[in-house]
Design an enzyme around this catalytic site. Structure first.
Site, mmCIF file in Angstrom:
data_model
loop_
_atom_site.group_PDB
_atom_site.id
_atom_site.type_symbol
_atom_site.label_atom_id
_atom_site.label_comp_id
_atom_site.label_asym_id
_atom_site.label_seq_id
_atom_site.Cartn_x
_atom_site.Cartn_y
_atom_site.Cartn_z
ATOM 1 N N CYS A 196 0.826 -1.211 0.000
ATOM 2 C CA CYS A 196 0.000 0.000 0.000
ATOM 3 C C CYS A 196 0.859 1.259 0.000
ATOM 4 O O CYS A 196 1.945 1.280 0.558
ATOM 5 C CB CYS A 196 -0.870 0.044 1.244
ATOM 6 S SG CYS A 196 -1.853 -1.416 1.479
ATOM 7 N N ARG B 252 4.745 0.506 -6.276
ATOM 8 C CA ARG B 252 4.782 -0.353 -5.094
ATOM 9 C C ARG B 252 3.835 -1.542 -5.236
ATOM 10 O O ARG B 252 3.943 -2.504 -4.484
ATOM 11 C CB ARG B 252 4.395 0.451 -3.848
ATOM 12 C CG ARG B 252 5.385 1.547 -3.510
ATOM 13 C CD ARG B 252 4.818 2.469 -2.467
ATOM 14 N NE ARG B 252 4.611 1.817 -1.201
ATOM 15 C CZ ARG B 252 5.497 1.761 -0.208
ATOM 16 N NH1 ARG B 252 6.663 2.347 -0.360
ATOM 17 N NH2 ARG B 252 5.223 1.160 0.910
ATOM 18 N N TRP C 276 -3.094 -2.568 -1.522
ATOM 19 C CA TRP C 276 -2.763 -3.934 -1.943
ATOM 20 C C TRP C 276 -3.476 -4.834 -0.952
ATOM 21 O O TRP C 276 -3.130 -4.866 0.230
ATOM 22 C CB TRP C 276 -1.242 -4.122 -1.881
ATOM 23 C CG TRP C 276 -0.751 -5.341 -2.584
ATOM 24 C CD1 TRP C 276 -0.670 -5.540 -3.927
ATOM 25 C CD2 TRP C 276 -0.247 -6.530 -1.965
ATOM 26 N NE1 TRP C 276 -0.142 -6.775 -4.179
ATOM 27 C CE2 TRP C 276 0.127 -7.412 -3.006
ATOM 28 C CE3 TRP C 276 -0.074 -6.949 -0.658
ATOM 29 C CZ2 TRP C 276 0.656 -8.662 -2.768
ATOM 30 C CZ3 TRP C 276 0.454 -8.204 -0.415
ATOM 31 C CH2 TRP C 276 0.819 -9.047 -1.466
ATOM 32 N N ASN D 139 -1.728 1.430 6.126
ATOM 33 C CA ASN D 139 -0.805 0.525 5.439
ATOM 34 C C ASN D 139 -0.313 -0.503 6.443
ATOM 35 O O ASN D 139 0.230 -0.131 7.478
ATOM 36 C CB ASN D 139 0.374 1.341 4.875
ATOM 37 C CG ASN D 139 1.314 0.495 4.049
ATOM 38 O OD1 ASN D 139 1.114 -0.698 3.901
ATOM 39 N ND2 ASN D 139 2.338 1.121 3.502
ATOM 40 N N GLY D 140 -0.547 -1.788 6.177
ATOM 41 C CA GLY D 140 -0.102 -2.825 7.106
ATOM 42 C C GLY D 140 -1.285 -3.635 7.613
ATOM 43 O O GLY D 140 -2.370 -3.595 7.036
ATOM 44 N N GLU E 5 17.902 -15.659 -11.362
ATOM 45 C CA GLU E 5 17.393 -14.299 -11.554
ATOM 46 C C GLU E 5 16.684 -14.160 -12.908
ATOM 47 O O GLU E 5 15.637 -13.511 -13.012
ATOM 48 C CB GLU E 5 18.562 -13.301 -11.421
ATOM 49 C CG GLU E 5 18.212 -11.841 -11.627
ATOM 50 C CD GLU E 5 17.136 -11.299 -10.694
ATOM 51 O OE1 GLU E 5 16.726 -11.989 -9.739
ATOM 52 O OE2 GLU E 5 16.672 -10.183 -10.954
ATOM 53 N N LYS F 10 12.832 -13.025 -13.310
ATOM 54 C CA LYS F 10 12.431 -11.866 -14.108
ATOM 55 C C LYS F 10 11.353 -12.261 -15.117
ATOM 56 O O LYS F 10 10.351 -11.567 -15.278
ATOM 57 C CB LYS F 10 13.633 -11.263 -14.880
ATOM 58 C CG LYS F 10 14.616 -10.486 -14.076
ATOM 59 C CD LYS F 10 14.146 -9.118 -13.633
ATOM 60 C CE LYS F 10 13.511 -9.146 -12.291
ATOM 61 N NZ LYS F 10 14.306 -9.139 -11.105
ATOM 62 N N GLU G 2 8.045 -12.912 -13.371
ATOM 63 C CA GLU G 2 7.453 -11.693 -12.813
ATOM 64 C C GLU G 2 6.765 -10.849 -13.862
ATOM 65 O O GLU G 2 5.660 -10.374 -13.638
ATOM 66 C CB GLU G 2 8.563 -10.803 -12.219
ATOM 67 C CG GLU G 2 9.019 -11.155 -10.858
ATOM 68 C CD GLU G 2 9.966 -10.092 -10.322
ATOM 69 O OE1 GLU G 2 11.052 -9.908 -10.905
ATOM 70 O OE2 GLU G 2 9.626 -9.449 -9.319
ATOM 71 N N HIS H 114 18.585 -34.518 -12.214
ATOM 72 C CA HIS H 114 18.029 -35.065 -10.966
ATOM 73 C C HIS H 114 16.526 -34.848 -10.874
ATOM 74 O O HIS H 114 15.967 -34.798 -9.785
ATOM 75 C CB HIS H 114 18.758 -34.459 -9.759
ATOM 76 C CG HIS H 114 20.210 -34.799 -9.748
ATOM 77 N ND1 HIS H 114 20.669 -36.068 -9.451
ATOM 78 C CD2 HIS H 114 21.308 -34.063 -10.060
ATOM 79 C CE1 HIS H 114 22.000 -36.084 -9.566
ATOM 80 N NE2 HIS H 114 22.403 -34.880 -9.940
ATOM 81 N N LYS I 97 6.410 -3.621 -4.881
ATOM 82 C CA LYS I 97 7.841 -3.287 -4.926
ATOM 83 C C LYS I 97 8.521 -3.515 -3.590
ATOM 84 O O LYS I 97 9.612 -4.055 -3.519
ATOM 85 C CB LYS I 97 7.998 -1.823 -5.357
ATOM 86 C CG LYS I 97 9.435 -1.370 -5.494
ATOM 87 C CD LYS I 97 10.068 -1.922 -6.747
ATOM 88 C CE LYS I 97 11.514 -1.505 -6.906
ATOM 89 N NZ LYS I 97 12.188 -2.352 -7.901
HETATM 90 C C1 AGP Z 1 12.390 -8.454 -7.660
HETATM 91 O O1 AGP Z 1 12.216 -8.278 -9.014
HETATM 92 C C2 AGP Z 1 11.178 -8.653 -6.902
HETATM 93 N N1 AGP Z 1 10.190 -7.712 -7.180
HETATM 94 C C3 AGP Z 1 11.313 -9.102 -5.465
HETATM 95 O O2 AGP Z 1 11.703 -10.435 -5.531
HETATM 96 C C4 AGP Z 1 12.299 -8.349 -4.549
HETATM 97 O O3 AGP Z 1 13.598 -8.567 -4.962
HETATM 98 C C5 AGP Z 1 12.095 -8.828 -3.108
HETATM 99 O O4 AGP Z 1 10.803 -8.526 -2.685
HETATM 100 C C6 AGP Z 1 13.111 -8.252 -2.140
HETATM 101 O O5 AGP Z 1 13.043 -6.862 -2.080
HETATM 102 P P1 AGP Z 1 14.124 -6.003 -1.324
HETATM 103 O O6 AGP Z 1 15.401 -6.117 -2.076
HETATM 104 O O7 AGP Z 1 13.572 -4.616 -1.322
HETATM 105 O O8 AGP Z 1 14.255 -6.570 0.052
#
Ligand code: AGP
Length: 616
Positions: free
Chosen positions: A2, A27, A77, A101-102, A488, A492, A495, A511, A611
């Site tokens: 949020c 975010r 969110w 928020n939270g 990674e 990506k 995501e 395996h 985010k």
């Molecule tokens: C990365 O593309 C993601 N959106 C997510 O995995 C992110 O890396 C993760 O939430 C950790 O975030 P931070 O580095 O702010 O702790």
């Protein structure tokens, strides 16, 4: 997660709130809304879905609202209750209007209390319940500030609220107890509040980060701070941010993500300049003196934790720290580490890595370790973020603001930080690292060449994405330093294009995962000319024999590799093994980006993602 924006002052508030919320869109959210004073009453406009649905309710005519100078806005969110308009914030409870928020953990208990008081909540949210607590306290005669304070003391959980009341027009109350809140004085007179600094910096770069258990009262005169428990006035330190509002615009790129990939060479240089001191430091990996360096020097072992992309950076960190610095290094996901019973040997330094500095699980590890008396270090991209205040010492990367939800340039600079630590500690233990530092300094130039929009690399990546995007699924494989990049790359792709993708260590394929391979699968093989090259090629042969389409990423001129691939992206020859991850990750980021463009997904704000993940 949020996002909150609040303002009181001399500027028309509606456009300011919408603009501020736009800055927070990255975010992640699924509904939005604003509330503002209009002729002594608070008006609310909100909607499920994107912020544009709220903006449309003003029919692009803000004229009737130019006399409105106080309000709050929110992107939600969903946690408690679906992402509907009714559950969207702000919420009204009588003359009280609030955003939150939270999570309120004793939600059920508060709900029964509210129902017993004869209130009928209209939404499924925990936020609205808090509004009723404030309303009841104000109805007993408390001021808005005292009512918010008293109500907050009766809830449990990690959250922040920002509250208005028609009984006290021109006052905004914010409380932080968990989710971040940043505040600044409006130079024209007034107060700005937000979940992070991005909506604020175009008005004032001197900001205050609220700590847990603090209240801010904003009025046209400015900002005052109080302790939540005692109610006493407190002084807060202002932090000067070096981010500019221009950095927050797309600058001609179709997406933030692409812009941020192209910013990697500059982010690398800025981080290098921030972390090193080439004039006085004697070490050829000249880390600038700072408290974090002392902690690294004292450590006998390292335990590093992170989530998501940052976890992939710490995996690479392990390779480098063990190879160069010869220091035993354990890495773990923060969410796993915090709930097991790890054995922490004396002399261990615990390092939390988080680009946002706000990830709940990583922060929890830092707090738990501090309680045990274990020294802690943070690595983050955000000055003033929670980890920077809670860890014993902190290193910063200098990526600038990263708006795309998918982390790119922040990962890039995290990798650099690890390499610099490893090189510096390694030299102290006798490793010959001078030549490597020289290569590091040259890397940004090389990378800029690789990113040339009409160059071979970009055209190969686009071609591969065009041919491969209808395929059923993707494996990314690599060994050694390429393994974290394989993870990674798969993350990506998942995501931003919602395609099934998995990252594997090349040696692990046989395996189990090899059972998945058929002619509808793509295997992205990361095989630069390094000490793992030949082993990775064997893994390639295994999947090719079972029909997989191969996208190879390796060294230009590697005929053996390119002849085995359906698509091949060649990276410049002669690059040091330790620097290859920087080039490889750029290619997998671009490949995911191009594939997502073809899929037509929401690249900068992928569905269901946030985010900074400030709840566990
Ligand atoms: C990365 O593309 C993601 N959106 C997510 O995995 C992110 O890396 C993760 O939430 C950790 O975030 P931070 O580095 O702010 O702790």
């Amino acid at each position: 997660m949020c996002g909150i924006v609040g303002y009181v002052g001399k500027r028309p508030v509606v456009e300011l709130l919408l603009k501020g919320l736009k800055r927070l869109e990255y975010r992640g959210y699924d509904s939005a809304g604003v509330a503002f004073f209009q002729n002594g009453k608070i008006e609310i406009k909100k909607s499920e879905g994107k912020l544009d649905n709220v903006a449309k309710q003003f029919k692009e005519n803000f004229e009737p609202y130019t006399n409105s100078y106080c309000g709050i806005g929110h992107t939600r969110w969903a946690t408690h209750g679906k992402p509907t308009t009714q559950n969207a914030h702000p919420h009204r409870t009588g003359h009280v209007v609030l955003v939150h928020n939270g999570i309120i953990e004793n939600y059920q208990e508060i709900r029964s209390e509210i129902l017993n008081h004869g209130h009928q909540p209209a939404s499924e949210t925990d936020t609205e319940l808090f509004g009723y607590l404030v309303l009841d306290e104000m109805n007993k005669g408390l001021s808005l500030k005292d009512a918010v304070r008293k109500s907050f003391l009766s809830i449990k959980g990690s959250c922040s609220v920002v509250v208005l009341s028609e009984k006290e027009p021109g006052t905004i109350i914010g409380v932080r107890h968990g989710s971040p809140l940043v505040v600044a004085q409006d130079p024209l007179g007034g107060a700005l509040l937000a979940s992070d600094a991005q909506p604020i910096i175009e008005y004032n770069k001197e900001v205050v980060f609220l700590d847990h258990g603090e209240i801010v009262v904003g009025t046209e005169k400015g900002i005052d701070f109080f302790d939540l428990k005692s109610g006493k006035s407190i002084e807060k330190k202002r932090v000067s941010l070096d981010w500019s509002s221009e950095q927050l615009d797309k600058q001609g790129f179709p997406h933030y993500m692409l812009k941020e990939i192209y910013e990697q060479p500059n982010a690398f240089v800025d981080t290098l300049n921030l972390m090193i001191d080439r004039f006085t430091a004697k070490n050829p990996f000249p880390l600038a003196k700072q408290p974090g360096v002392e902690l690294l020097y004292k450590a006998k072992e390292l335990q590093i934790v992170a989530c998501g992309t940052s976890y992939h950076a710490i995996l690479l960190g392990k390779y480098w720290l063990e190879k160069w610095a010869k220091i035993p290094t354990q890495v773990d996901l923060s969410s796993e580490f915090r709930y097991r019973a790890p054995v922490i040997k004396p002399g261990t330094l615990v390092i939390g890595v988080t680009q946002s500095g706000e990830t709940a699980d990583t922060l929890a590890v830092i707090r738990d370790m501090k309680q045990l008396g274990v020294p802690t270090l943070g690595l983050t991209n955000v000055r003033g973020s929670t980890i920077s205040r809670e860890a014993d010492a902190v290193f910063y990367t200098a990526s600038g603001p990263e708006v795309g939800v998918a982390a790119t340039k922040t990962f890039f600079t995290q990798m650099l930080a690890f390499l610099l630590w490893a090189g510096n500690l390694g030299f102290n233990h006798g490793a010959k690292v001078s030549y490597l530092f020289q290569k590091i300094v040259e890397l940004p130039h090389l990378l800029k060449d690789c990113l040339s929009p009409d160059g071979e690399i970009i055209s190969e990546v686009k071609n591969a994405a065009k041919t491969l995007f209808p395929m059923k699924g993707f494996f990314f494989i690599g060994r050694g330093l390429s393994f974290p990049i394989a993870l990674e790359g798969a993350l990506k792709l998942k995501e931003i294009s919602y395609v099934h993708a998995e990252g594997y260590a090349g040696g692990e394929l046989k395996h189990g995962p090899i059972a998945m391979i058929d002619d509808q699968m793509v295997v992205v093989v990361l095989a630069p000319q390094d000490c793992w090259h030949d082993k990775t090629i064997s893994n390639l042969e295994e999947v090719k024999a079972r029909g997989a389409k191969i996208l190879g990423i390796g060294t230009r001129g590697d005929k053996m590799l390119s002849s085995l691939c359906h698509h091949f992206v060649g990276l410049p020859p002669g690059v040091e093994e330790d620097l290859m991850p920087f080039l490889l990750v750029t290619v997998v980021q671009l490949f995911s980006y191009e594939l997502a463009v073809l899929k037509g997904t929401d690249i900068d704000q992928p569905r269901n993602l946030a985010k900074s993940v400030t709840v566990e």
